[in-house]
Scaffold this motif. Structure first.
Motif, mmCIF file in Angstrom:
data_model
loop_
_atom_site.group_PDB
_atom_site.id
_atom_site.type_symbol
_atom_site.label_atom_id
_atom_site.label_comp_id
_atom_site.label_asym_id
_atom_site.label_seq_id
_atom_site.Cartn_x
_atom_site.Cartn_y
_atom_site.Cartn_z
ATOM 1 N N ILE A 80 -1.549 0.347 -2.294
ATOM 2 C CA ILE A 80 -2.613 0.828 -3.487
ATOM 3 C C ILE A 80 -3.751 1.299 -2.428
ATOM 4 N N ASP A 81 -4.004 2.629 -2.445
ATOM 5 C CA ASP A 81 -5.356 2.832 -1.842
ATOM 6 C C ASP A 81 -6.151 3.805 -3.096
ATOM 7 N N ARG A 82 -7.115 2.972 -3.416
ATOM 8 C CA ARG A 82 -8.008 3.569 -4.694
ATOM 9 C C ARG A 82 -6.892 3.959 -5.683
ATOM 10 N N ASP A 83 -6.884 5.120 -6.195
ATOM 11 C CA ASP A 83 -5.914 5.770 -7.229
ATOM 12 C C ASP A 83 -4.622 6.007 -6.777
ATOM 13 N N LEU A 84 -4.452 6.010 -5.444
ATOM 14 C CA LEU A 84 -3.035 6.489 -4.554
ATOM 15 C C LEU A 84 -2.109 5.300 -4.787
ATOM 16 N N VAL A 85 -0.954 5.565 -5.194
ATOM 17 C CA VAL A 85 0.050 4.327 -5.229
ATOM 18 C C VAL A 85 1.222 4.931 -4.035
ATOM 19 N N LEU A 86 1.661 4.144 -3.212
ATOM 20 C CA LEU A 86 2.587 4.593 -2.271
ATOM 21 C C LEU A 86 3.663 3.482 -2.201
ATOM 22 N N TYR A 87 4.897 4.122 -2.037
ATOM 23 C CA TYR A 87 6.031 3.002 -1.629
ATOM 24 C C TYR A 87 6.898 4.002 -1.005
ATOM 25 N N GLU A 88 8.143 3.248 -0.450
ATOM 26 C CA GLU A 88 9.219 3.606 0.529
ATOM 27 C C GLU A 88 8.423 3.551 1.687
ATOM 28 N N THR A 89 8.843 2.520 2.725
ATOM 29 C CA THR A 89 8.340 2.256 3.807
ATOM 30 C C THR A 89 7.909 3.250 4.679
ATOM 31 N N GLY A 90 8.964 4.173 5.109
ATOM 32 C CA GLY A 90 8.595 5.459 5.931
ATOM 33 C C GLY A 90 7.529 6.146 5.544
ATOM 34 N N VAL A 91 7.451 6.652 4.110
ATOM 35 C CA VAL A 91 6.205 7.100 3.637
ATOM 36 C C VAL A 91 4.802 6.546 3.816
ATOM 37 N N VAL A 92 4.785 5.068 3.424
ATOM 38 C CA VAL A 92 3.930 4.295 3.926
ATOM 39 C C VAL A 92 3.276 4.144 5.096
ATOM 40 N N ALA A 93 4.073 3.926 5.939
ATOM 41 C CA ALA A 93 3.748 3.887 7.336
ATOM 42 C C ALA A 93 3.148 5.262 8.073
ATOM 43 N N GLU A 94 3.503 6.464 7.782
ATOM 44 C CA GLU A 94 3.016 7.587 8.347
ATOM 45 C C GLU A 94 1.599 7.784 7.586
ATOM 46 N N TYR A 95 1.734 7.294 6.147
ATOM 47 C CA TYR A 95 0.261 7.625 5.689
ATOM 48 C C TYR A 95 -0.803 6.839 6.271
ATOM 49 N N LEU A 96 -0.540 5.392 6.545
ATOM 50 C CA LEU A 96 -1.430 4.664 7.363
ATOM 51 C C LEU A 96 -1.712 5.176 8.702
#
Length: 207
Positions: A63-79
């Motif tokens: 959770i980053d403010r109003d953004l919710v991310l799941y799926e490991t690869g998506v979270v990894a690249e976002y960070l």
């Protein structure tokens, strides 16, 4: 890779206590020196807030403010894009594509075997043998560079190191001639950031 306070943004990460995928995200956060709130959950009994946030009720969930991310690869690249220093992917497109392909192979071939290794069934023993054989087949890649396919730590290492950390607890032993793999792991494990990425349960996975 040491954890620092240079980022004041507090994220929330829903994570299992022992999960190779969640560990991957915690290692990225440690490498970036990003402060975050860790919420440890039982994936078999997800809390109501996680159920509301993530339609799959899965971890890791970020959770980053109003953004919710799941799926490991998506979270990894976002960070890696959200917190660009230090970068965990090379600059040139060829090297980036090569590392993305390596991560895809890990996700499809190696990481699914972690859960299959649990227990004493024939299927578990077969999974251990396959994982051991696959890792040994990749031995030249561990010898080719300081980190996996790259001179600097990358997202591929953040996916791979949690698996190497778990080998002994999975019942997967490597022969002496595979010392390059052990050396690779120890280079990452010795870093204070890696220690900070571990939950109490994961610390107990190795003597």
């Amino acid at each position: 890779m040491a954890l620092s306070t240079r980022s004041r943004t507090v994220l929330t990460l829903y994570s299992a206590r022992d999960c190779v995928h969640c560990h991957r995200i915690r290692l990225i956060l440690a490498a970036k020196g990003v402060a975050y709130e860790l919420v440890l959950v039982d994936p078999a009994k997800p809390p109501e807030d996680l159920i509301d946030l993530n339609p799959y009720h899965s971890v890791p969930t970020l959770i980053d403010r109003d953004l919710v991310l799941y799926e490991t690869g998506v979270v990894a690249e976002y960070l890696d894009e959200r917190y660009p220093h230090p970068p965990l992917m090379p600059i040139d497109p060829l090297s980036r594509a090569r590392l993305r392909l390596a991560v895809a192979r890990l996700e499809k071939d190696w990481l699914p075997l972690v859960e299959q290794c649990a227990g004493n069934s024939k299927n578990a023993e077969a999974a251990r043998k396959r994982l051991r054989d696959d890792i040994l087949a990749a031995l030249p890649l561990f010898k080719a560079s300081k980190f996996f396919l790259n001179p600097e730590m990358s997202l591929a290492d953040c996916a791979l190191a949690p698996l190497i950390w778990r080998l002994s607890s999975l019942g997967v032993s490597l022969p002496k001639e595979a010392h390059a793999i052990q050396d690779y792991g120890e280079r990452i494990f010795r870093n204070p950031g890696f220690a900070r990425s571990l939950t109490p349960d994961e610390k107990l996975l190795r003597d």
